[in-house]
Design an enzyme around this catalytic site. Structure first.
Site, PDB file in Angstrom:
ATOM      1  N   CYS A  82      28.130  23.617   2.617  1.00 38.14           N
ATOM      2  CA  CYS A  82      29.218  23.671   1.638  1.00 38.14           C
ATOM      3  C   CYS A  82      28.732  24.279   0.309  1.00 38.14           C
ATOM      4  O   CYS A  82      28.450  25.472   0.272  1.00 38.14           O
ATOM      5  CB  CYS A  82      29.825  22.286   1.479  1.00 38.14           C
TER       6      CYS A  82
ATOM      7  N   HIS B 217      30.448  19.748   6.440  1.00 40.02           N
ATOM      8  CA  HIS B 217      29.421  18.747   6.074  1.00 40.02           C
ATOM      9  C   HIS B 217      28.876  17.980   7.278  1.00 40.02           C
ATOM     10  O   HIS B 217      29.270  16.829   7.502  1.00 40.02           O
ATOM     11  CB  HIS B 217      30.040  17.728   5.119  1.00 40.02           C
TER      12      HIS B 217
ATOM     13  N   GLU C 100      26.305  16.371   7.489  1.00 39.02           N
ATOM     14  CA  GLU C 100      25.612  15.153   7.024  1.00 39.02           C
ATOM     15  C   GLU C 100      26.574  13.976   6.874  1.00 39.02           C
ATOM     16  O   GLU C 100      26.133  12.854   6.638  1.00 39.02           O
ATOM     17  CB  GLU C 100      24.885  15.437   5.704  1.00 39.02           C
TER      18      GLU C 100
HETATM   19  N1  GLN Z   1      33.878  23.175  -4.151  1.00 37.38           N
HETATM   20  C1  GLN Z   1      32.433  23.105  -4.244  1.00 37.38           C
HETATM   21  C2  GLN Z   1      31.863  24.398  -4.834  1.00 37.38           C
HETATM   22  O1  GLN Z   1      32.550  25.389  -4.907  1.00 37.38           O
HETATM   23  C3  GLN Z   1      31.804  22.832  -2.889  1.00 37.38           C
HETATM   24  C4  GLN Z   1      32.315  21.509  -2.351  1.00 37.38           C
HETATM   25  C5  GLN Z   1      31.377  20.777  -1.453  1.00 37.38           C
HETATM   26  O2  GLN Z   1      30.166  21.027  -1.428  1.00 37.38           O
HETATM   27  N2  GLN Z   1      31.908  19.812  -0.746  1.00 37.38           N
HETATM   28  O3  GLN Z   1      30.739  24.402  -5.214  1.00 37.38           O
END
Ligand code: GLN
Length: 197
Positions: free
Chosen positions: A77, A174, A176
């Site tokens: 992410c 994610h 994790e």
């Molecule tokens: N929206 C976050 C970003 O742009 C990422 C979100 C996340 O890691 N769950 O950095």
């Protein structure tokens, strides 16, 4: 196998718990010296601008880039954004992986969702190949994949949410946050494979 987890911001503790459960040694990474002796590094989810700014403050940008030339790195992410070459806005990026990402591509926090994905690459760690249940939280989309980077998983409409380039791995979602440890085991296999990036 010794795996570091970048522990500047975000959900690094969840990655460490899974790594320990599957028998890897896990270490929090906050300073360049913490990279010594590691076989791979995970960059967790969180907020990519914050992770990038802290990485600059702690003098980690060049050490992380150098580490990535030799070793496996997996960004989940926000970590995938930080690993990318291009997030189409000004923010500190490692600029390692040949992917362009679109931040918050699915909307706001309330638009977070879960979906089953087909991820053929996971057959390497589990031949049963059940669907992979993925959690998306204000997730980025992997808008384009170029160079030697390849797609590992897409949504039913074809939009890319996981990619690999040599020993680098990027997932919009994610792993994790689920009990399914196949992506972590897949990453350990990448980290243990021969050759440089
Ligand atoms: N929206 C976050 C970003 O742009 C990422 C979100 C996340 O890691 N769950 O950095």
């Amino acid at each position: 196998m010794k795996i570091g987890v970048l522990a500047l911001q975000g959900d690094f503790a969840e990655h460490i718990a899974i790594l320990q459960r599957i028998g890897a040694q896990a270490r929090e990474v906050r300073l360049p010296a913490h990279l010594d002796g590691l076989d791979g590094l995970i960059i967790p989810g969180g907020e990519s601008t914050t992770i990038g700014k802290l990485a600059m403050d702690f003098g980690l940008m060049e050490p992380l880039r150098a580490f990535g030339q030799e070793h496996a790195i997996w960004g989940t992410c926000a970590g995938a954004i930080f690993l990318s070459k291009d997030a189409r806005r000004q923010q500190p990026l490692l600029e390692l992986m040949d992917i362009t990402v679109e931040r918050n591509a699915f909307g706001r926090q309330v638009d977070s969702f879960e979906i089953d994905l087909e991820v053929p690459a996971l057959r390497q760690v589990d031949p049963r190949q059940n669907p992979y249940h993925a959690i998306f939280i204000r997730a980025p989309l992997i808008e384009s994949v170029s160079g030697s980077a390849e797609v590992l998983a897409s949504l039913p409409d074809g939009r890319v949410v996981a990619a690999r380039q040599g020993k680098w791995l990027a997932t919009s979602f994610h792993p994790e946050l689920t009990a399914d440890d196949r992506f972590h085991r897949y990453f350990l296999a990448l980290a243990g494979s021969n050759g440089k990036q």
